[in-house]
Design an enzyme around this catalytic site. Sequence first.
Site, mmCIF file in Angstrom:
data_model
loop_
_atom_site.group_PDB
_atom_site.id
_atom_site.type_symbol
_atom_site.label_atom_id
_atom_site.label_comp_id
_atom_site.label_asym_id
_atom_site.label_seq_id
_atom_site.Cartn_x
_atom_site.Cartn_y
_atom_site.Cartn_z
ATOM 1 N N LEU A 7 1.503 4.779 1.487
ATOM 2 C CA LEU A 7 1.074 5.461 2.707
ATOM 3 C C LEU A 7 0.652 6.894 2.376
ATOM 4 O O LEU A 7 1.311 7.568 1.589
ATOM 5 C CB LEU A 7 2.225 5.477 3.714
ATOM 6 C CG LEU A 7 2.687 4.107 4.223
ATOM 7 C CD1 LEU A 7 3.893 4.282 5.130
ATOM 8 C CD2 LEU A 7 1.560 3.389 4.956
ATOM 9 N N SER A 56 16.685 -3.549 -2.630
ATOM 10 C CA SER A 56 17.028 -2.239 -2.058
ATOM 11 C C SER A 56 16.293 -2.015 -0.753
ATOM 12 O O SER A 56 15.150 -2.469 -0.591
ATOM 13 C CB SER A 56 16.613 -1.111 -3.026
ATOM 14 O OG SER A 56 17.131 -1.324 -4.327
ATOM 15 N N GLY A 85 6.916 9.871 -2.650
ATOM 16 C CA GLY A 85 6.705 9.284 -3.974
ATOM 17 C C GLY A 85 6.692 7.764 -3.892
ATOM 18 O O GLY A 85 6.698 7.182 -2.808
ATOM 19 N N ASN A 143 11.654 0.844 3.889
ATOM 20 C CA ASN A 143 10.941 -0.100 3.047
ATOM 21 C C ASN A 143 11.937 -0.985 2.321
ATOM 22 O O ASN A 143 13.035 -0.554 1.970
ATOM 23 C CB ASN A 143 10.100 0.678 2.017
ATOM 24 C CG ASN A 143 9.274 -0.252 1.126
ATOM 25 O OD1 ASN A 143 8.798 -1.288 1.579
ATOM 26 N ND2 ASN A 143 9.134 0.118 -0.128
ATOM 27 N N THR A 144 11.546 -2.242 2.115
ATOM 28 C CA THR A 144 12.371 -3.141 1.327
ATOM 29 C C THR A 144 11.696 -3.333 -0.026
ATOM 30 O O THR A 144 10.474 -3.438 -0.117
ATOM 31 C CB THR A 144 12.561 -4.507 2.042
ATOM 32 O OG1 THR A 144 13.231 -5.394 1.162
ATOM 33 C CG2 THR A 144 11.259 -5.092 2.508
ATOM 34 N N ASP A 168 8.595 4.616 -4.021
ATOM 35 C CA ASP A 168 9.952 4.020 -3.960
ATOM 36 C C ASP A 168 11.026 4.999 -4.402
ATOM 37 O O ASP A 168 12.033 4.608 -5.020
ATOM 38 C CB ASP A 168 9.998 2.754 -4.842
ATOM 39 C CG ASP A 168 9.015 1.698 -4.339
ATOM 40 O OD1 ASP A 168 8.318 1.096 -5.189
ATOM 41 O OD2 ASP A 168 8.920 1.520 -3.114
ATOM 42 N N ARG A 211 0.855 -1.195 0.000
ATOM 43 C CA ARG A 211 0.000 0.000 0.000
ATOM 44 C C ARG A 211 0.886 1.238 0.000
ATOM 45 O O ARG A 211 1.914 1.249 0.692
ATOM 46 C CB ARG A 211 -0.851 0.080 1.269
ATOM 47 C CG ARG A 211 -1.966 -0.922 1.365
ATOM 48 C CD ARG A 211 -3.190 -0.549 0.604
ATOM 49 N NE ARG A 211 -4.110 -1.691 0.692
ATOM 50 C CZ ARG A 211 -4.949 -2.047 -0.262
ATOM 51 N NH1 ARG A 211 -5.005 -1.350 -1.364
ATOM 52 N NH2 ARG A 211 -5.726 -3.105 -0.125
HETATM 53 C C1 GRF Z 1 9.106 -8.650 -0.854
HETATM 54 O O1 GRF Z 1 9.918 -9.005 -1.965
HETATM 55 C C2 GRF Z 1 8.921 -7.163 -0.783
HETATM 56 O O2 GRF Z 1 10.049 -6.417 -1.164
HETATM 57 C C3 GRF Z 1 7.832 -6.957 -1.789
HETATM 58 O O3 GRF Z 1 6.941 -8.027 -1.600
HETATM 59 C C4 GRF Z 1 7.677 -9.115 -1.061
HETATM 60 C C5 GRF Z 1 7.045 -9.464 0.238
HETATM 61 O O4 GRF Z 1 7.463 -10.734 0.555
HETATM 62 N N1 GRF Z 1 7.183 -5.674 -1.570
HETATM 63 P P1 GRF Z 1 7.205 -11.281 2.033
HETATM 64 O O5 GRF Z 1 5.764 -10.911 2.390
HETATM 65 O O6 GRF Z 1 8.196 -10.579 2.928
HETATM 66 O O7 GRF Z 1 7.451 -12.753 1.899
#
Ligand code: GRF
Length: 192
Positions: free
Chosen positions: A91, A134, A141, A105-106, A143, A89
């Site tokens: 934010l 990353s 924005g 964030n990943t 990412d 989502r």
């Molecule tokens: C991860 O690769 C995250 O970066 C992306 O969705 C995936 C989520 O995987 N937004 P999980 O729920 O942590 O297994």
Amino acid sequence: LSLVVLISGGGSNLRALLEAQADAAYPARILAVGADREADGLAHAEEFGIPTFTVPYGSFASREEWGDELLAQIRVWNPDLVVLSGLMRLLPHRVVAELSPRLINTHPAYLPEFPGAHAVRDAIRAGAEQSGASIIVVADGVDDGPIIVRERVPVLMGDTEHSLHERIKPVERRLLVQTVLDIANGLDLETL
Ligand code: GRF
């Protein structure tokens, strides 16, 4: 360093943080795990005895009202850092404004390549020979916040979105666990 982690899906990245913090030497503690739906990944938190909460996106009339409730839930825990770990989502501005830069964030791509919700699929479709993972500070924005760390992941012949994502996730997990450790050890998110 106290954390609240937010997810939407299976929570494999969350599980990596749960396993890391189970080691008393790891200087981070997950106070609670939140989700925008009844995410499967909440089961990982329950397994580790970590409180969970859901703020179902569909229950609110607008993104802003959903965001306000999410923020209210996060404030209950008053964490040092909020980690988006597969939260699918965007934010609302006021959530980012209140939490950032202690909001990371990943992302399963080598930003600024392939931002957005379909990064892995986009890399495959683009015929990219390499993608990546990353960890960024969340800004307004999509990412586009300051990159904390990123690492290349090869795309192999015949890769599908699933096989590439499965190769990216272990890298994401390692970068996420390391980044939380670095922040606990003083990495200054204000000066990125
Ligand atoms: C991860 O690769 C995250 O970066 C992306 O969705 C995936 C989520 O995987 N937004 P999980 O729920 O942590 O297994």
